[in-house]
Motif scaffolding. Structure first.
Motif, PDB file in Angstrom:
ATOM      1  N   MET A  77       4.329  18.621 -63.389  1.00 44.03           N
ATOM      2  CA  MET A  77       5.900  18.563 -63.205  1.00 44.03           C
ATOM      3  C   MET A  77       6.392  17.889 -64.378  1.00 44.03           C
ATOM      4  O   MET A  77       7.467  18.103 -64.887  1.00 44.03           O
ATOM      5  CB  MET A  77       5.909  17.542 -61.918  1.00 44.03           C
ATOM      6  CG  MET A  77       5.917  18.222 -60.474  1.00 44.03           C
ATOM      7  SD  MET A  77       6.272  16.975 -59.391  1.00 44.03           S
ATOM      8  CE  MET A  77       6.227  17.972 -57.937  1.00 44.03           C
ATOM      9  N   VAL A  78       5.499  16.719 -64.515  1.00 43.15           N
ATOM     10  CA  VAL A  78       6.137  15.771 -65.752  1.00 43.15           C
ATOM     11  C   VAL A  78       6.209  16.630 -67.106  1.00 43.15           C
ATOM     12  O   VAL A  78       6.908  16.394 -67.915  1.00 43.15           O
ATOM     13  CB  VAL A  78       5.361  14.420 -65.919  1.00 43.15           C
ATOM     14  CG1 VAL A  78       5.642  13.614 -67.083  1.00 43.15           C
ATOM     15  CG2 VAL A  78       5.318  13.567 -64.572  1.00 43.15           C
ATOM     16  N   SER A  79       5.043  17.298 -67.353  1.00 42.36           N
ATOM     17  CA  SER A  79       5.097  18.022 -68.333  1.00 42.36           C
ATOM     18  C   SER A  79       6.221  19.026 -68.680  1.00 42.36           C
ATOM     19  O   SER A  79       6.953  19.187 -69.901  1.00 42.36           O
ATOM     20  CB  SER A  79       3.831  18.938 -68.591  1.00 42.36           C
ATOM     21  OG  SER A  79       2.475  17.897 -68.911  1.00 42.36           O
ATOM     22  N   SER A  80       6.608  19.719 -67.546  1.00 43.18           N
ATOM     23  CA  SER A  80       7.636  20.512 -67.777  1.00 43.18           C
ATOM     24  C   SER A  80       8.869  20.059 -67.762  1.00 43.18           C
ATOM     25  O   SER A  80       9.924  20.378 -68.344  1.00 43.18           O
ATOM     26  CB  SER A  80       7.369  21.650 -66.446  1.00 43.18           C
ATOM     27  OG  SER A  80       7.745  20.921 -65.250  1.00 43.18           O
ATOM     28  N   ILE A  81       9.095  18.852 -66.965  1.00 49.24           N
ATOM     29  CA  ILE A  81      10.537  18.031 -67.322  1.00 49.24           C
ATOM     30  C   ILE A  81      10.791  17.659 -68.774  1.00 49.24           C
ATOM     31  O   ILE A  81      11.636  17.864 -69.135  1.00 49.24           O
ATOM     32  CB  ILE A  81      10.402  16.947 -66.466  1.00 49.24           C
ATOM     33  CG1 ILE A  81      10.371  17.238 -64.952  1.00 49.24           C
ATOM     34  CG2 ILE A  81      11.527  15.946 -66.630  1.00 49.24           C
ATOM     35  CD1 ILE A  81       9.826  16.237 -63.750  1.00 49.24           C
TER      36      ILE A  81
END
Length: 339
Positions: free
Chosen positions: A75-79
């Protein structure tokens, strides 16, 4: 003049995640010294000065008050990646230390912050409503409690996913199904439990309260404890539907300790389609959540808000899919009868 390297380029060069690189470049402390040295060395080589970034105009506050494991990490990486693609800067607040109270209160007064993405925020809906009333743009990703109707939120179709996996177990002949559910107060627990119960009802089975266990934290250890309780019953279940893949891994351990073969004696299914579910033997049947796409969708909706666009749909659910692997099979011919 050499162009300043992006976070994505540094991540590719070092083999680290975008989230880790961003933590180093934002000057955060929760990074191993060796990792920090690796990132700063690559940053210098690629043309990034390596100095911590301040909240410049156009910065997006990304808060994930949990460990960046194989659930929250994607999630964080894609954000972060999507934020950069929009020409913005990510300011990351992650890890259990990020759970300190009052984090949201100071956001509207932080110079340079354009908006925020809040992942599974532990705050009560009233605190989110106060942040909204201060006209600070934000999107809630994977809401922990039911958000107010006018707060933008992105999640996956938990009810549908749970219904799919329980229908799969029912189709295999299982009627005595134990449910290892998440924390009682979480919205996702309510949603997934509703999906499980609906699929059982479709087969004419009333859910047995004694076959449901709630865990305070959906961890491997808590999944193990809940599975032990269910499998030690006189009329043990022939299948376990677990809140996530971590609790399912704990259930696999409980089954192995009792000499139960999976899936011949006991079917076990997880949820999330995390990497851990493919490192088990047998590999876990699970429900795929589009974690990276959820992150991208959250940023896209935030950018639309920042540009003044109207959002017709403020609560968005992304589809979930059943992934059948080796941990589920037909119910034993001598399935225990319900007491």
């Amino acid at each position: 003049m050499k162009k300043r390297a992006t976070v994505r380029q540094i991540a590719a060069e070092t083999g680290l995640s975008i989230a880790t690189v961003s933590r180093v470049l934002n000057g955060q402390d929760n990074v191993a010294p060796r990792t920090r040295e690796l990132v700063l060395h690559a940053a210098g080589r690629l043309g990034h000065d390596g100095s911590p970034r301040r909240a410049a105009a156009g910065a997006v506050f990304v808060r994930c008050p949990y460990l960046l494991d194989d659930y929250f990490g994607p999630m964080v990486s894609s954000i972060v990646e999507t934020i950069e693609l929009h020409g913005l800067t990510a300011v990351i607040n992650a890890g259990t230390a990020a759970r300190r109270p009052g984090v949201l209160t100071g956001l509207p007064g932080t110079a340079g912050l354009a908006g925020g993405v809040l992942i599974l925020p532990p705050e009560e809906p009233e605190e989110l409503a106060r942040l909204r009333d201060q006209r600070f743009p934000f999107v809630v990703l994977d809401p922990r409690t039911s958000p107010p109707r006018d707060i933008v939120a992105v999640s996956s179709a938990h009810v549908t996913g749970a219904r799919l996996v329980m229908a799969h177990l029912v189709e295999l002949g299982h009627r005595q199904v134990g449910i290892i559910a998440g924390p009682r107060e979480w919205l996702v627990t309510t949603s997934r439990t509703a999906g499980y119960v609906a699929a059982l009802a479709d087969a004419g089975v009333l859910p047995a309260p004694e076959l449901i266990r709630f865990v305070n934290e959906p961890s491997v250890q808590n999944g193990y404890r809940a599975a032990c309780e269910l499998l030690d019953r006189a009329a043990r279940p022939t299948a376990l539907a677990c809140f996530n893949d971590k609790t399912a891994v704990g259930a696999l351990r409980a089954a192995r300790e009792r000499g139960l073969r999976v899936p011949q004696d006991l079917a076990i299914a997880g949820f999330d389609d995390a990497d851990i579910g493919q490192a088990t033997h047998p590999m876990l049947t699970t429900v795929h959540q589009p974690l990276a796409e959820m992150g991208r969708m959250a940023v896209t909706m935030l950018v639309r808000m920042l540009k003044g666009h109207d959002l017709d749909a403020r609560h968005v659910e992304l589809g979930t899919d059943l992934v059948v692997r080796d941990s589920t099979g037909p119910a034993p011919a001598n399935e225990p009868a319900r007491p």
